[in-house]
Design a protein around this motif. Sequence first.
Motif, PDB file in Angstrom:
ATOM      1  N   LYS A  82       0.840  -1.196   0.000  1.00  0.00           N
ATOM      2  CA  LYS A  82       0.000   0.000   0.000  1.00  0.00           C
ATOM      3  C   LYS A  82       0.879   1.251   0.000  1.00  0.00           C
ATOM      4  O   LYS A  82       0.623   2.206  -0.733  1.00  0.00           O
ATOM      5  N   THR A  83       1.939   1.237   0.803  1.00  0.00           N
ATOM      6  CA  THR A  83       2.859   2.376   0.868  1.00  0.00           C
ATOM      7  C   THR A  83       3.568   2.575  -0.467  1.00  0.00           C
ATOM      8  O   THR A  83       3.708   3.697  -0.949  1.00  0.00           O
ATOM      9  N   ARG A  84       4.021   1.485  -1.062  1.00  0.00           N
ATOM     10  CA  ARG A  84       4.707   1.579  -2.365  1.00  0.00           C
ATOM     11  C   ARG A  84       3.805   2.187  -3.418  1.00  0.00           C
ATOM     12  O   ARG A  84       4.233   3.008  -4.215  1.00  0.00           O
ATOM     13  N   LYS A  85       2.549   1.755  -3.446  1.00  0.00           N
ATOM     14  CA  LYS A  85       1.609   2.305  -4.425  1.00  0.00           C
ATOM     15  C   LYS A  85       1.390   3.788  -4.183  1.00  0.00           C
ATOM     16  O   LYS A  85       1.307   4.571  -5.113  1.00  0.00           O
ATOM     17  N   GLY A  86       1.301   4.173  -2.906  1.00  0.00           N
ATOM     18  CA  GLY A  86       1.101   5.579  -2.567  1.00  0.00           C
ATOM     19  C   GLY A  86       2.301   6.420  -2.936  1.00  0.00           C
ATOM     20  O   GLY A  86       2.168   7.532  -3.456  1.00  0.00           O
ATOM     21  N   VAL A  87       3.495   5.916  -2.710  1.00  0.00           N
ATOM     22  CA  VAL A  87       4.719   6.655  -3.014  1.00  0.00           C
ATOM     23  C   VAL A  87       4.912   6.769  -4.515  1.00  0.00           C
ATOM     24  O   VAL A  87       5.347   7.808  -5.013  1.00  0.00           O
ATOM     25  N   SER A  88       4.573   5.730  -5.264  1.00  0.00           N
ATOM     26  CA  SER A  88       4.800   5.766  -6.714  1.00  0.00           C
ATOM     27  C   SER A  88       3.891   6.758  -7.427  1.00  0.00           C
ATOM     28  O   SER A  88       4.110   7.083  -8.589  1.00  0.00           O
ATOM     29  N   LYS A  89       2.878   7.278  -6.751  1.00  0.00           N
ATOM     30  CA  LYS A  89       1.988   8.274  -7.360  1.00  0.00           C
ATOM     31  C   LYS A  89       2.681   9.625  -7.540  1.00  0.00           C
ATOM     32  O   LYS A  89       2.310  10.404  -8.400  1.00  0.00           O
TER      33      LYS A  89
END
Length: 97
Positions: A82-89
């Motif tokens: 979830k964090t990775r997806k949020g950061v990749s935005k």
Amino acid sequence: MFDMSHLTELSATLEQSVIEKDIEKIQLLCEENDRFILTIQPLENPVDNGKVKRFILLHQAATQLIRDVHAEMQKQLYQTNKTRKGVSKYKGVKNAE
């Protein structure tokens, strides 16, 4: 019939592993002794039957500990994804060197 001395030894080792929360040792013990564990049956002798019941309780505690650790690992993996997806935005992350 199964070997009562092996059951006693296995119970002691399993109990120590549960106390120490040594997941790897618990898994190894259960894997190595799987066939033996499946041969355990209730006995007529009350003392021996008490040892069987004690082992069953220890095995249940070990199994619950494994489940709890697995659930926690799943939760942490979900949070990481979830964090990775949020950061990749963020565009800056994609173009970072």
